[in-house]
Design an enzyme around this catalytic site. Structure first.
Site, PDB file in Angstrom:
ATOM      1  N   LYS A 152       0.812  -1.229   0.000  1.00 15.42           N
ATOM      2  CA  LYS A 152       0.000   0.000   0.000  1.00 15.42           C
ATOM      3  C   LYS A 152       0.841   1.273   0.000  1.00 15.42           C
ATOM      4  O   LYS A 152       0.379   2.321  -0.429  1.00 15.42           O
ATOM      5  CB  LYS A 152      -0.951  -0.001   1.203  1.00 15.42           C
ATOM      6  CG  LYS A 152      -2.073  -1.020   1.071  1.00 15.42           C
ATOM      7  CD  LYS A 152      -3.044  -0.958   2.227  1.00 15.42           C
ATOM      8  CE  LYS A 152      -4.076  -2.066   2.095  1.00 15.42           C
ATOM      9  NZ  LYS A 152      -5.133  -1.990   3.112  1.00 15.42           N
ATOM     10  N   ASP A 164      -9.829   2.553   2.624  1.00 17.66           N
ATOM     11  CA  ASP A 164      -9.882   1.910   3.949  1.00 17.66           C
ATOM     12  C   ASP A 164     -10.447   2.880   4.988  1.00 17.66           C
ATOM     13  O   ASP A 164     -11.129   2.470   5.927  1.00 17.66           O
ATOM     14  CB  ASP A 164      -8.474   1.483   4.403  1.00 17.66           C
ATOM     15  CG  ASP A 164      -7.929   0.331   3.578  1.00 17.66           C
ATOM     16  OD1 ASP A 164      -8.730  -0.514   3.136  1.00 17.66           O
ATOM     17  OD2 ASP A 164      -6.697   0.270   3.372  1.00 17.66           O
ATOM     18  N   TYR A 217     -11.226 -10.044   9.628  1.00 13.09           N
ATOM     19  CA  TYR A 217     -12.579 -10.564   9.391  1.00 13.09           C
ATOM     20  C   TYR A 217     -12.580 -12.058   9.108  1.00 13.09           C
ATOM     21  O   TYR A 217     -13.631 -12.686   9.062  1.00 13.09           O
ATOM     22  CB  TYR A 217     -13.279  -9.797   8.258  1.00 13.09           C
ATOM     23  CG  TYR A 217     -12.567  -9.851   6.922  1.00 13.09           C
ATOM     24  CD1 TYR A 217     -11.678  -8.853   6.561  1.00 13.09           C
ATOM     25  CD2 TYR A 217     -12.786 -10.901   6.036  1.00 13.09           C
ATOM     26  CE1 TYR A 217     -11.025  -8.896   5.347  1.00 13.09           C
ATOM     27  CE2 TYR A 217     -12.134 -10.950   4.814  1.00 13.09           C
ATOM     28  CZ  TYR A 217     -11.250  -9.940   4.481  1.00 13.09           C
ATOM     29  OH  TYR A 217     -10.605  -9.995   3.276  1.00 13.09           O
TER      30      TYR A 217
END
Ligand code: ATR
Length: 262
Positions: A65, A101, A210
């Site tokens: 990123k 995000d 998650y």
């Protein structure tokens, strides 16, 4: 047919193709979304393919990123402030880098009507996603943000970018309203954080992870009488933002979406 990709290393675990391809099909859009594992040396080549219209958009995940930024022509204010890009596309010949995000995290809290304003926040970890959390928490007017990271230097580095941060040593549990696990501990099902939350109840435990659905951090938080939330809605909303930018149409988030991601 338009082509989209999520790139990272590792990439096998990514559910982005399942989600994007579901929305692509629902919207009758002529496109396909794949995942690609690559190395840092390949980033320039991927961006060139966007410039040549062979690829129409990419999502970037761990650990690229920040590395992708040198190939971007124009960063959105959010991407610039966090030095973190997870969504890339071409606009009028320019490679644009954006960070969804931040909105993903914000929207996940809005959805459950958790108001960050004037709350004391405690973040565990100082890795790639943390600048996005801090940026969102600042925007939502948290009263304080305390960071703790096993390697303290990385937390101190973050303080250079976000001066209002407070740092505490790993192992210390300060007073807080919301604690966020932003470490990678919990990704493997037998992972456990070596932290003692036994005196904490009636607070809010949020895990950016998650998958698995419930980490040891969340399980313990819940057992102690705290509210909990995993990273699934953050994941869905960051994808929703990217999809909307690329396809200029807003896909639906409903029970079926949650079902296909299970
Ligand atoms: P990166 O640091 O490359 O951005 P990341 O997955 O985004 O990678 O971040 C991993 C985070 O989990 C880091 O904050 C890391 O702490 P260190 O900086 O000390 O490495 C944290 N982490 C990983 N394993 C951990 C463990 N066993 N206990 C505590 N923190 C851990």
């Amino acid at each position: 047919m338009k082509k989209y990709l999520v790139i990272g290393n590792p990439i096998d675990h990514s559910l982005s193709p399942v989600l994007h391809n579901y929305w692509i099909k629902k919207g009758n859009i002529n496109a396909v979304y794949d995942k690609k594992k690559l190395n840092k040396e390949d980033l320039g080549n991927i961006i060139n393919q966007i410039k040549q219209n062979n690829i129409h958009g990419i999502n970037i995940t761990v650990p690229f990123k920040k590395d992708i930024i040198e190939f971007i022509d124009q960063l959105s204010p959010e991407a610039a402030a966090t030095q973190s890009v997870n969504t890339v596309y071409l606009n009028e010949g320019q490679i644009i880098g954006h960070n969804t995000d931040i909105a993903g995290f914000e929207l996940s809290l809005n959805k459950i009507k958790y108001d960050i304003k004037d709350k004391k926040i405690f973040i565990l970890g100082a890795g790639g996603v943390v600048p996005s959390l801090i940026y969102a928490l600042d925007r939502m007017k948290a009263s304080s943000i305390i960071i703790s990271n096993r390697t303290k230097e990385k937390a101190l580095d973050l303080k250079k970018k976000f001066q209002n941060l407070k740092i505490c040593n790993w192992g210390i549990i300060p007073d807080f309203d919301l604690v966020i696990n932003a470490t990678s501990v919990g990704l493997k099902s037998n992972d456990k954080l070596d932290l003692d939350f036994s005196n904490v109840n009636n607070k809010f435990f949020y895990d950016v992870i998650y998958n698995p659905e419930e980490t040891d951090f969340l399980r313990k938080g819940k057992m102690l009488g705290n509210n909990t939330e995993n990273g699934m809605m953050m994941f869905i909303y960051q994808a929703h933002q990217a999809f909307t930018i690329w396809h200029k149409t807003m896909p639906e988030i409903n029970d079926e979406v949650l079902k296909i991601l299970k």
